[in-house]
Motif scaffolding. Structure first.
Motif, PDB file in Angstrom:
ATOM      1  N   LYS A  39       1.412   2.523  -8.804  1.00 30.80           N
ATOM      2  CA  LYS A  39       0.845   1.211  -8.469  1.00 30.80           C
ATOM      3  C   LYS A  39       1.423   0.121  -9.374  1.00 30.80           C
ATOM      4  O   LYS A  39       1.540   0.314 -10.589  1.00 30.80           O
ATOM      5  CB  LYS A  39      -0.682   1.275  -8.620  1.00 30.80           C
ATOM      6  CG  LYS A  39      -1.363  -0.020  -8.226  1.00 30.80           C
ATOM      7  CD  LYS A  39      -2.860   0.166  -8.082  1.00 30.80           C
ATOM      8  CE  LYS A  39      -3.525  -1.198  -7.885  1.00 30.80           C
ATOM      9  NZ  LYS A  39      -4.902  -1.124  -7.473  1.00 30.80           N
ATOM     10  N   LEU A  88       1.075   3.405  -2.321  1.00 31.70           N
ATOM     11  CA  LEU A  88       0.387   4.530  -2.956  1.00 31.70           C
ATOM     12  C   LEU A  88      -0.591   5.186  -1.976  1.00 31.70           C
ATOM     13  O   LEU A  88      -0.692   6.408  -1.903  1.00 31.70           O
ATOM     14  CB  LEU A  88      -0.379   3.997  -4.169  1.00 31.70           C
ATOM     15  CG  LEU A  88      -0.965   4.974  -5.159  1.00 31.70           C
ATOM     16  CD1 LEU A  88       0.131   5.791  -5.816  1.00 31.70           C
ATOM     17  CD2 LEU A  88      -1.733   4.200  -6.245  1.00 31.70           C
ATOM     18  N   SER A  89      -1.294   4.381  -1.217  1.00 27.87           N
ATOM     19  CA  SER A  89      -2.324   4.912  -0.310  1.00 27.87           C
ATOM     20  C   SER A  89      -1.746   5.373   1.026  1.00 27.87           C
ATOM     21  O   SER A  89      -2.455   6.042   1.794  1.00 27.87           O
ATOM     22  CB  SER A  89      -3.380   3.833  -0.019  1.00 27.87           C
ATOM     23  OG  SER A  89      -4.019   3.465  -1.204  1.00 27.87           O
ATOM     24  N   HIS A 117       0.800  -1.230   0.000  1.00 29.43           N
ATOM     25  CA  HIS A 117       0.000   0.000   0.000  1.00 29.43           C
ATOM     26  C   HIS A 117       0.837   1.286   0.000  1.00 29.43           C
ATOM     27  O   HIS A 117       0.500   2.269   0.654  1.00 29.43           O
ATOM     28  CB  HIS A 117      -1.089   0.010   1.094  1.00 29.43           C
ATOM     29  CG  HIS A 117      -0.653  -0.329   2.487  1.00 29.43           C
ATOM     30  ND1 HIS A 117      -1.128  -1.394   3.193  1.00 29.43           N
ATOM     31  CD2 HIS A 117       0.220   0.286   3.300  1.00 29.43           C
ATOM     32  CE1 HIS A 117      -0.575  -1.423   4.382  1.00 29.43           C
ATOM     33  NE2 HIS A 117       0.245  -0.419   4.466  1.00 29.43           N
ATOM     34  N   GLU A 125      -2.771  -3.379  -2.062  1.00 26.59           N
ATOM     35  CA  GLU A 125      -2.093  -2.571  -3.084  1.00 26.59           C
ATOM     36  C   GLU A 125      -0.568  -2.736  -2.967  1.00 26.59           C
ATOM     37  O   GLU A 125      -0.040  -2.881  -1.872  1.00 26.59           O
ATOM     38  CB  GLU A 125      -2.502  -1.127  -2.800  1.00 26.59           C
ATOM     39  CG  GLU A 125      -1.827  -0.061  -3.606  1.00 26.59           C
ATOM     40  CD  GLU A 125      -2.198   1.292  -2.998  1.00 26.59           C
ATOM     41  OE1 GLU A 125      -3.304   1.776  -3.254  1.00 26.59           O
ATOM     42  OE2 GLU A 125      -1.368   1.840  -2.239  1.00 26.59           O
ATOM     43  N   THR A 126       0.098  -2.721  -4.094  1.00 19.56           N
ATOM     44  CA  THR A 126       1.570  -2.782  -4.115  1.00 19.56           C
ATOM     45  C   THR A 126       2.061  -1.641  -4.995  1.00 19.56           C
ATOM     46  O   THR A 126       1.459  -1.360  -6.030  1.00 19.56           O
ATOM     47  CB  THR A 126       2.041  -4.128  -4.690  1.00 19.56           C
ATOM     48  OG1 THR A 126       1.396  -5.177  -3.973  1.00 19.56           O
ATOM     49  CG2 THR A 126       3.545  -4.301  -4.554  1.00 19.56           C
ATOM     50  N   ALA A 127       3.151  -0.993  -4.576  1.00 18.23           N
ATOM     51  CA  ALA A 127       3.592   0.186  -5.337  1.00 18.23           C
ATOM     52  C   ALA A 127       5.107   0.301  -5.376  1.00 18.23           C
ATOM     53  O   ALA A 127       5.826  -0.303  -4.576  1.00 18.23           O
ATOM     54  CB  ALA A 127       3.009   1.444  -4.705  1.00 18.23           C
ATOM     55  N   LYS A 129       0.733  -3.359 -11.044  1.00 21.83           N
ATOM     56  CA  LYS A 129      -0.494  -4.093 -11.379  1.00 21.83           C
ATOM     57  C   LYS A 129      -0.204  -5.533 -11.772  1.00 21.83           C
ATOM     58  O   LYS A 129       0.944  -5.920 -11.959  1.00 21.83           O
ATOM     59  CB  LYS A 129      -1.200  -3.380 -12.531  1.00 21.83           C
ATOM     60  CG  LYS A 129      -1.748  -2.035 -12.135  1.00 21.83           C
ATOM     61  CD  LYS A 129      -2.559  -1.449 -13.261  1.00 21.83           C
ATOM     62  CE  LYS A 129      -2.968  -0.020 -12.905  1.00 21.83           C
ATOM     63  NZ  LYS A 129      -3.192   0.783 -14.075  1.00 21.83           N
TER      64      LYS A 129
END
Ligand code: COS
Length: 379
Positions: free
Chosen positions: A197, A161-162, A159, A208-210, A199
């Motif tokens: 991100k 990005l978030s 996560h 989520e992975t970034a 994808k």
């Protein structure tokens, strides 16, 4: 070590189980399909005290121990490994790093919002070209007056990005100097700091992975966690504890796959009787049940050592290595038991298998765990 869960642990397990059944299970296939990270569910878990589980109450946390922490992740993993992974990374990597290595001022500043879920926390060690060989990281922080200027990138950040707060490990000394890495807290919105991100992951798709990118990011000395140069050793200690979380999550995934297999094997009939009555299937279930219990015991052993503030490098690696491999095996066997149906998204086996596959990779591959274990044995 007492193997019986106390009343508080039983209550927490039930609370998380109810929450996961109500708030996660009905939506998890959609999140998986769409690679959607449910930030609102993270916030709700913050309200339940699940985002600062072992952070003391004076910093806004729940003030519990590692048995409770492992229990929470086991229950989440039983339903959705992706959501569980984010809870693990938030608690034991980002929040844990600030708690164990931050100054009093940093703890007061960051922990209450992380523990309540107002802020989501990420942690960055890995880079595009350095995974297992973490020491060779290339992202640098160079001193400029009272500030630091950071340049480089971090990869596979849960996560990223978030996240509102990211703790990142950055080179402040010579390449390969184990005293040449420092930990920095980076706040979202800091100029030059961005995230992209990643994808098309195989599993844990609700997490989520970034990639984090640092382009002349200026931060002050107040953003350094602990002593300059001690970041690599801090990270190794954080990973020792972090491996309890991946072990616990793996136990949950394994148990979920096992329970779904038992249910299916009792319902599905072939040759005039439920397939559970064939020894070939019964033995698979027996292996799964035994290995899930063993994985849970290794995980609680590591949690016990952490609670006692005793060294756990070897035992954390035992638990992470064994439990993650058991999760993959249980996911795989669940698919074999459910056969054609298990090979479709209508049945849960394939998601358990895909989620389990990350567990042998993230927070140190199985091969790295074996390096850690063998070094400890041969010391
Ligand atoms: N606790 C505290 N200190 C530790 C430690 C631990 N568990 N493990 C190592 N250290 C210290 C060592 O004592 C050494 O200190 P000195 O140089 O002062 O002697 C220093 O850290 C470097 O250790 P080492 O020489 O063992 O480093 P290596 O480069 O050989 O790497 C491994 C060790 C492979 C174990 C490490 O790079 C690693 O864990 N890699 C995997 C990283 C990982 O899990 N990434 C996934 C992150 S996903 S969130």
């Amino acid at each position: 070590m007492n193997f019986e869960r106390d009343e508080n642990q039983k209550m927490i397990a039930q609370m998380v189980r109810d929450f996961a059944e109500k708030e996660i299970r009905p939506h998890m296939n959609k999140w998986d399909e769409e690679e959607f990270f449910p930030v609102d569910v993270m916030k709700k878990m913050g309200d339940l005290g699940l985002l600062g589980i072992y952070i003391p109450e004076e910093y806004g946390g729940s003030g519990m121990g590692y048995f409770e922490y492992a229990t929470v992740l086991m229950e989440l993993g039983r339903v959705c490994g992706g959501v569980g992974l984010s809870v693990a990374a938030h608690n034991s990597l980002c929040t844990g790093h600030i708690y164990y290595h931050g100054s009093e001022a940093q703890k007061k500043k960051y922990l209450p919002k992380l523990a309540s879920g107002e802020h989501i926390g990420a942690w960055g060690l890995t880079e595009p070209n350095t995974g297992s060989d973490a020491m060779r990281m290339k992202t640098t922080a160079v001193k400029d007056g009272d500030d630091w200027i950071i340049n480089g990138a971090k990869n596979w950040i849960t996560h990223g990005l978030s996240a509102d707060i990211s703790v990142v490990l950055v080179r402040t000394g010579e390449l390969l100097d184990s005293n040449g890495v420092s930990a920095f807290v980076i706040e979202k919105g800091t100029p030059g700091f961005s995230a992209v991100k990643i994808k098309d992951k195989f599993g844990v798709r609700a997490s989520e992975t970034a990639e984090l990118i640092f382009d002349n990011v200026r931060v002050s000395n107040d953003n350094v966690l602990g002593e300059v140069g001690q970041g690599f050793k801090q990270a190794m200690q954080i990973l020792d504890g972090g491996r309890i979380s991946i072990a616990a999550l793996s136990c949950g995934v394994a148990r979920g796959a096992y329970e779904a297999s038992v249910k299916y094997a009792k319902e599905r009939e072939q040759f005039g009787k439920p397939i559970a009555q064939f020894q070939a299937i019964g033995f698979k279930l027996a292996d799964m049940a035994t290995e899930v219990e063993a994985a849970e015991m290794l995980t609680f052993q590591a949690a016990y050592l952490k609670n006692q503030k005793l060294p756990l490098t070897k035992e954390g690696a035992f638990a992470k290595y064994f439990a993650s491999e058991v999760a993959v095996k249980c996911g795989n066997e669940a698919m074999q038991i459910m056969a054609g149906y298990g090979y479709t998204k209508e049945y849960p086996a394939e998601k358990f298998l895909r989620d389990a596959r990350l567990m042998t990779i993230g927070e140190g591959t199985s091969e790295i765990q074996k390096i850690v274990i063998s070094r400890e044995i041969l010391k």
